[in-house]
Motif scaffolding. Structure first.
Motif, PDB file in Angstrom:
ATOM      1  N   PHE A 102       5.461 -42.626  -7.533  1.00 33.42           N
ATOM      2  CA  PHE A 102       7.096 -42.906  -8.446  1.00 33.42           C
ATOM      3  C   PHE A 102       8.069 -41.618  -8.611  1.00 33.42           C
ATOM      4  O   PHE A 102       8.784 -41.344  -9.171  1.00 33.42           O
ATOM      5  N   ILE A 103       7.675 -40.447  -7.327  1.00 32.26           N
ATOM      6  CA  ILE A 103       8.286 -40.112  -6.803  1.00 32.26           C
ATOM      7  C   ILE A 103      10.276 -40.045  -6.888  1.00 32.26           C
ATOM      8  O   ILE A 103       9.884 -41.299  -5.845  1.00 32.26           O
ATOM      9  N   GLY A 104      11.419 -40.541  -7.285  1.00 35.21           N
ATOM     10  CA  GLY A 104      12.100 -40.839  -7.168  1.00 35.21           C
ATOM     11  C   GLY A 104      13.412 -40.713  -7.798  1.00 35.21           C
ATOM     12  O   GLY A 104      14.112 -41.228  -7.735  1.00 35.21           O
ATOM     13  N   PHE A 105      12.458 -41.432  -9.100  1.00 38.22           N
ATOM     14  CA  PHE A 105      13.700 -41.771  -9.782  1.00 38.22           C
ATOM     15  C   PHE A 105      14.063 -40.421 -10.810  1.00 38.22           C
ATOM     16  O   PHE A 105      15.189 -40.015 -11.739  1.00 38.22           O
ATOM     17  N   ASP A 106      13.285 -38.721 -10.455  1.00 38.62           N
ATOM     18  CA  ASP A 106      14.269 -37.773 -10.855  1.00 38.62           C
ATOM     19  C   ASP A 106      14.756 -37.250  -9.171  1.00 38.62           C
ATOM     20  O   ASP A 106      16.298 -36.744  -9.766  1.00 38.62           O
ATOM     21  N   ALA A 107      14.753 -37.621  -8.931  1.00 39.69           N
ATOM     22  CA  ALA A 107      15.602 -37.512  -7.246  1.00 39.69           C
ATOM     23  C   ALA A 107      17.527 -37.560  -7.678  1.00 39.69           C
ATOM     24  O   ALA A 107      17.935 -37.101  -7.399  1.00 39.69           O
ATOM     25  N   ILE A 108      17.752 -39.035  -8.413  1.00 38.50           N
ATOM     26  CA  ILE A 108      18.682 -39.534  -8.887  1.00 38.50           C
ATOM     27  C   ILE A 108      19.731 -38.464 -10.120  1.00 38.50           C
ATOM     28  O   ILE A 108      20.360 -38.874  -9.892  1.00 38.50           O
ATOM     29  N   THR A 109      18.791 -37.564 -10.058  1.00 46.32           N
ATOM     30  CA  THR A 109      19.529 -36.561 -11.330  1.00 46.32           C
ATOM     31  C   THR A 109      20.663 -36.076 -10.247  1.00 46.32           C
ATOM     32  O   THR A 109      21.401 -35.506 -11.274  1.00 46.32           O
ATOM     33  N   THR A 110      20.405 -35.417  -8.750  1.00 49.11           N
ATOM     34  CA  THR A 110      21.096 -34.564  -8.275  1.00 49.11           C
ATOM     35  C   THR A 110      22.272 -35.525  -8.072  1.00 49.11           C
ATOM     36  O   THR A 110      23.253 -34.124  -7.513  1.00 49.11           O
ATOM     37  N   LEU A 111      22.339 -36.799  -8.140  1.00 52.01           N
ATOM     38  CA  LEU A 111      23.472 -37.094  -8.065  1.00 52.01           C
ATOM     39  C   LEU A 111      24.135 -37.638  -9.026  1.00 52.01           C
ATOM     40  O   LEU A 111      25.586 -38.401  -9.216  1.00 52.01           O
ATOM     41  N   SER A 112      24.522 -36.659  -9.980  1.00 51.05           N
ATOM     42  CA  SER A 112      24.783 -36.548 -11.135  1.00 51.05           C
ATOM     43  C   SER A 112      26.614 -36.538 -11.098  1.00 51.05           C
ATOM     44  O   SER A 112      27.212 -37.648 -11.606  1.00 51.05           O
ATOM     45  N   GLU A 113      27.040 -36.196 -10.400  1.00 48.72           N
ATOM     46  CA  GLU A 113      28.390 -35.799 -10.605  1.00 48.72           C
ATOM     47  C   GLU A 113      29.305 -36.669  -9.522  1.00 48.72           C
ATOM     48  O   GLU A 113      30.365 -36.378  -9.105  1.00 48.72           O
ATOM     49  N   GLU A 114      28.131 -37.351  -8.733  1.00 48.49           N
ATOM     50  CA  GLU A 114      28.606 -37.939  -8.066  1.00 48.49           C
ATOM     51  C   GLU A 114      29.246 -39.503  -8.338  1.00 48.49           C
ATOM     52  O   GLU A 114      29.268 -40.362  -7.716  1.00 48.49           O
ATOM     53  N   LEU A 128      18.265 -35.136 -20.927  1.00 42.88           N
ATOM     54  CA  LEU A 128      18.692 -33.325 -20.418  1.00 42.88           C
ATOM     55  C   LEU A 128      19.515 -33.717 -19.064  1.00 42.88           C
ATOM     56  O   LEU A 128      20.859 -33.197 -19.549  1.00 42.88           O
ATOM     57  N   VAL A 129      19.824 -35.432 -18.253  1.00 43.47           N
ATOM     58  CA  VAL A 129      20.629 -35.842 -17.344  1.00 43.47           C
ATOM     59  C   VAL A 129      22.297 -35.488 -18.487  1.00 43.47           C
ATOM     60  O   VAL A 129      23.155 -36.074 -18.150  1.00 43.47           O
ATOM     61  N   LYS A 130      21.874 -36.262 -19.946  1.00 40.76           N
ATOM     62  CA  LYS A 130      22.602 -36.333 -20.885  1.00 40.76           C
ATOM     63  C   LYS A 130      23.751 -35.090 -21.070  1.00 40.76           C
ATOM     64  O   LYS A 130      24.338 -35.095 -21.319  1.00 40.76           O
ATOM     65  N   LYS A 131      22.816 -34.740 -21.250  1.00 37.66           N
ATOM     66  CA  LYS A 131      23.723 -32.979 -22.022  1.00 37.66           C
ATOM     67  C   LYS A 131      24.033 -31.975 -20.821  1.00 37.66           C
ATOM     68  O   LYS A 131      24.847 -31.579 -21.102  1.00 37.66           O
ATOM     69  N   TYR A 132      23.181 -32.748 -19.424  1.00 31.17           N
ATOM     70  CA  TYR A 132      23.683 -31.425 -18.658  1.00 31.17           C
ATOM     71  C   TYR A 132      23.795 -32.528 -17.027  1.00 31.17           C
ATOM     72  O   TYR A 132      23.314 -32.379 -16.250  1.00 31.17           O
ATOM     73  N   PRO A 133      24.905 -33.066 -16.754  1.00 26.97           N
ATOM     74  CA  PRO A 133      25.536 -34.065 -16.183  1.00 26.97           C
ATOM     75  C   PRO A 133      26.181 -33.506 -14.763  1.00 26.97           C
ATOM     76  O   PRO A 133      26.828 -34.010 -13.917  1.00 26.97           O
ATOM     77  N   THR A 134      25.315 -33.294 -13.534  1.00 24.55           N
ATOM     78  CA  THR A 134      25.215 -31.884 -13.116  1.00 24.55           C
ATOM     79  C   THR A 134      24.369 -32.104 -11.599  1.00 24.55           C
ATOM     80  O   THR A 134      23.654 -32.415 -11.839  1.00 24.55           O
ATOM     81  N   ALA A 135      24.875 -32.068 -10.469  1.00 26.03           N
ATOM     82  CA  ALA A 135      23.890 -31.854  -9.565  1.00 26.03           C
ATOM     83  C   ALA A 135      22.920 -31.122  -9.199  1.00 26.03           C
ATOM     84  O   ALA A 135      21.807 -31.456  -8.580  1.00 26.03           O
TER      85      ALA A 135
END
Length: 445
Positions: A205-217, A65-72
């Motif tokens: 394992f919570i943490g790998f998902d949080a980095i998707t909020t940094l997609s725009e940076e 999904l992050v490949k399709k929507y690379p946003t915060a």
């Protein structure tokens, strides 16, 4: 705020991975070992193997999904554009509660650690102090926060490596032996206790998902973020298994310890004496600090995405500081909200994380499954495996985690979701007004 103001791409792979690992708080493996060993009847390493395999399917869904929507916006953005804008907003609202709760938990843990070492200082001082420091650091921009997290994560892994070495030395010098392959599995293959332990350890394992909020940076987010997601989950899995393998080998039965809930500090003292215990507790404190820094960072980005979309007031939540390029109002707001740790306990804060995290995990898999039926390719077995079977497995495990939640957590989650529905209903004229959309092509960079 200028209409063209955007988050800047300053983060490399190492920064994103460090933030994800810091958010995941690798020292949590020590906090949960005693209880997990008791629940799983001494099979914590196998419980980690199970939860890693299960959570990996959800990690792969995030990567798609992050490949399709690379946003915060993370899961908020994915759900809004895949399922329904209103559903996306509610999912983002419920997910935010996990980002908000983690700084609370870290503040509470810091109070516990520091109050033990310096009992003369009131507990509230540590809570306010930690939140103030991480808020100041985050206002100076994501690059500074990421660089600090790199150092803190390295120190945690160094302490973990020394801990493993001391465990190995104690095993070699003593009557204990390393767990064999057969001993990893429970007797008579009765996995009920192991699965119960896996449910308890899933939050590690919570943490790998949080980095998707940094997609725009992040530089080249479509390539970097999916790779970082798998790296964070994999590094965490290897670290958790390695540490617990040697701890379980040394203490196959944790009932011999004086305090099961505080098993790790007791083990650290046994294998390394008071000097190592001091360094070990410093590692635990650094873990709390790094996780709080990463959690506030992620929460502020999710609020920024909601503000930019005008789901919540854009003038405040969609503001970026012209010099530091950071959503300072959101950072300060998350800091203020985290001060509720002064009035909450660990059980309440943990319940908030459970609800937010499991909601995010569920809808990420649901979004990939929906995309499968939208873009289904006739006769493509690989497409079906990666976009239908994998997410279904991931969703199945998350539903199992939901079934293990207590009613207290579920009630808190329902109340929070209801508040979100009420706000959305009022702000959209009883769901008659369509929420604004983002043109993603403008944000990919």
């Amino acid at each position: 705020m200028s209409k063209t103001a955007q988050l800047q791409r300053n983060l490399k792979l190492i920064h994103v991975v460090a933030i994800g690992i810091a958010y995941m708080s690798p020292f949590a493996v020590f906090d949960t070992f005693g209880i997990a060993s008791d629940v799983s009847s001494g099979h914590v390493p196998m419980a980690y193997i199970i939860v890693f395999i299960a959570i990996l399917f959800t990690a792969l869904s995030y990567g798609k999904l992050v490949k399709k929507y690379p946003t915060a916006g993370s899961v908020y953005t994915y759900t809004k554009n895949t399922i329904n804008p209103y559903v996306g907003i509610i999912v983002g609202w419920v997910t935010f509660i996990a980002y908000l709760a983690l700084p609370m938990i870290n503040s509470l843990l810091a109070k516990i650690y520091l109050s033990t070492g310096v009992p003369g200082v009131p507990g509230w001082v540590w809570i306010v102090g930690l939140i103030t420091i991480i808020s100041i650091l985050n206002t100076f921009g994501v690059k500074i926060a990421a660089s600090i997290n790199v150092l803190l994560v390295v120190f945690q892994f160094l302490m973990g490596a020394i801990f493993i070495y001391l465990n190995v030395r104690a095993i070699v010098e003593g009557p204990k032996h390393f767990i064999s392959l057969n001993e990893l599995f429970p007797a008579n293959m009765e996995f009920s206790g192991v699965f119960a332990g896996a449910a308890l350890l899933a939050l590690s394992f919570i943490g790998f998902d949080a980095i998707t909020t940094l997609s725009e940076e992040t530089m080249k987010p479509k390539k970097t973020i999916p790779k970082a997601i798998l790296l964070v989950a994999s590094i965490g899995g290897v670290f958790f298994f390695s540490v617990t393998y040697f701890m379980q080998s040394l203490f196959p039965d944790v009932s011999v310890l004086q305090n099961i809930e505080g098993a790790s500090p007791e083990i650290a003292s046994i294998i390394g004496g008071n000097l190592f215990l001091s360094f070990f507790l410093a590692g635990a404190l650094f873990s709390v600090f790094a996780s709080g820094l990463a959690a506030q960072l992620s929460a502020s980005r999710l609020l920024y995405a909601l503000g930019r979309d005008e789901v919540i007031p854009k003038r405040f939540f969609g503001y970026l500081h012209p010099k530091f390029n950071s959503p300072i109002p959101n950072i300060l707001l998350v800091g203020v909200l985290a001060l509720s740790a002064l009035f909450l306990d660990l059980r309440t804060a943990t319940s908030l994380i459970n609800v937010g995290a499991f909601t995010a995990f569920s809808f990420v898999n649901i979004c990939v499954i929906k995309n499968y039926f939208k873009y289904k390719k006739e006769g493509s077995l690989n497409f079906a495996l990666s976009n239908l079977i994998g997410p279904l497995i991931g969703l199945g495990f998350v539903l199992y985690l939901w079934s293990n939640l207590d009613w207290y957590s579920i009630i808190i989650g329902l109340i929070w979701a209801l508040l979100g529905v009420l706000y959305l209903g009022v702000s959209t004229g009883l769901f008659k007004k369509e929420p604004p959309q983002i043109e993603f092509d403008e944000l990919e960079g």
